[in-house]
Scaffold this active site. Structure first.
Site, short mmCIF file in Angstrom:
data_model
loop_
_atom_site.label_atom_id
_atom_site.label_comp_id
_atom_site.label_asym_id
_atom_site.label_seq_id
_atom_site.Cartn_x
_atom_site.Cartn_y
_atom_site.Cartn_z
N ARG A 56 74.15 -9.82 -41.30
CA ARG A 56 75.54 -10.28 -41.35
C ARG A 56 75.65 -11.57 -40.56
O ARG A 56 75.98 -11.55 -39.37
CB ARG A 56 76.46 -9.21 -40.77
CG ARG A 56 76.42 -7.89 -41.55
CD ARG A 56 77.16 -6.79 -40.82
NE ARG A 56 77.09 -5.52 -41.53
CZ ARG A 56 77.51 -4.36 -41.05
NH1 ARG A 56 78.03 -4.32 -39.82
NH2 ARG A 56 77.42 -3.25 -41.76
N ASP A 58 77.03 -14.94 -38.99
CA ASP A 58 78.35 -15.27 -38.49
C ASP A 58 78.97 -16.43 -39.26
O ASP A 58 78.29 -17.13 -40.02
CB ASP A 58 78.27 -15.68 -37.01
CG ASP A 58 77.68 -14.58 -36.14
OD1 ASP A 58 77.94 -13.40 -36.44
OD2 ASP A 58 76.97 -14.90 -35.17
N TYR A 116 64.67 -16.36 -37.80
CA TYR A 116 65.80 -17.29 -37.69
C TYR A 116 65.30 -18.59 -37.05
O TYR A 116 64.38 -18.58 -36.23
CB TYR A 116 66.90 -16.73 -36.78
CG TYR A 116 67.77 -15.67 -37.41
CD1 TYR A 116 68.95 -16.01 -38.07
CD2 TYR A 116 67.43 -14.32 -37.33
CE1 TYR A 116 69.77 -15.05 -38.63
CE2 TYR A 116 68.24 -13.35 -37.89
CZ TYR A 116 69.41 -13.72 -38.53
OH TYR A 116 70.22 -12.76 -39.09
N ARG A 205 72.01 -17.01 -31.02
CA ARG A 205 72.80 -18.13 -30.49
C ARG A 205 72.96 -18.04 -28.97
O ARG A 205 72.92 -19.05 -28.27
CB ARG A 205 74.16 -18.17 -31.17
CG ARG A 205 74.07 -18.56 -32.65
CD ARG A 205 75.36 -18.26 -33.39
NE ARG A 205 76.47 -19.01 -32.81
CZ ARG A 205 77.75 -18.74 -33.09
NH1 ARG A 205 78.07 -17.75 -33.91
NH2 ARG A 205 78.71 -19.46 -32.54
#
Length: 252
Positions: A56, A58, A116, A205
């Site tokens: 999911r 952001d 990522y 992040r």
């Protein structure tokens, strides 16, 4: 008879409020996919098609290869479905691969690893990333790479990453395995590449924001151990801007 279809989707998340379908919000990736597929199969409004994503992302986060699966009752071939989707999806969402898969395949529960990449930009001459401006975070000075790599080594492995979780009400386990964190520089591009078995909300992040603080001398590399032990989000660094983050791959 419904068949299970696996697809690889890429998207520019700039305009969207994340992957997950939200009530009264049309601008989500999942929502766009479901709208097109529901129209394709003529699904009733009260029983739309449901697309399951591997993660999911952001609001503002991008993906090069998000894996998703969907159950469809259609006589269309795989190629026809893919062509239909790409014809009617917005130009910033693309279905790059679609094929029938095992009935039990679940894009989220069957995933064993995710990669990522967080991309920063720094040019000492002040040059701007004109054509990449929506996909990088511009830094005002160059961080110390070796200090960040030392900190990244401490964060690698199996840990409780509650200090790096953006959901303060998380009730499930916050233990995750981060296999590797590579910090690479090529010209003005500075990339943080994360691979692990799963990531918490905002985790990549927050880790990036914290590593940058190490690189700027605001905290020591060794303080990562204390931060992990503290299990307190307030003690970690800032959440790096969404635009620099991209889901690269999901492994099964």
């Amino acid at each position: 008879m419904k068949k299970n279809y696996k697809m690889l989707v890429s998207y520019d998340g700039t305009r969207y409020y994340g992957w997950e379908h939200q009530p009264n919000q049309e601008m989500t990736i999942q929502g766009k996919l479901e709208t097109v597929l529901s129209r394709m199969v003529g699904a009733p409004a009260d029983k739309p098609v449901t697309v399951i994503g591997a993660g999911r992302t952001d609001a503002g986060v991008h993906a090069r290869a998000m894996t998703a699966n969907v159950l469809l009752d259609t006589d269309m071939t795989e190629q026809e479905i893919q062509e239909y989707m790409n014809r009617y999806l917005p130009e910033d969402i693309s279905v790059n691969e679609l094929k029938i898969c095992a009935d039990r395949f679940h894009s989220r529960f069957k995933a064993i690893g995710k990669t990522y990449c967080y991309t920063c930009w720094y040019d000492p001459r002040g040059a701007k990333p004109v054509f990449d401006r929506r996909y990088v975070t511009v830094l005002d000075r160059m961080p110390d790479l070796e200090r960040m790599r030392e900190a990244a080594d401490i964060l690698s492995g199996m840990h409780d990453f509650r200090s790096f979780c953006g959901n303060s009400h998380m009730k499930k386990s916050t233990v995750r395995v981060v296999d590797s964190i590579e910090i690479r520089q090529k010209g003005p591009y500075l990339r943080f590449v994360y691979h692990g078995n799963g990531f918490l909300q905002n985790m990549v992040r927050i880790m990036t924001g914290t590593l940058l603080e190490v690189g700027y001398g605001k905290r020591s590399a060794g303080s990562m151990r204390e931060l992990l032990d503290a299990r307190d989000r307030k003690l970690a660094g800032p959440t790096a801007p969404a635009q620099g983050l991209c889901m690269m791959e999901v492994q099964y």
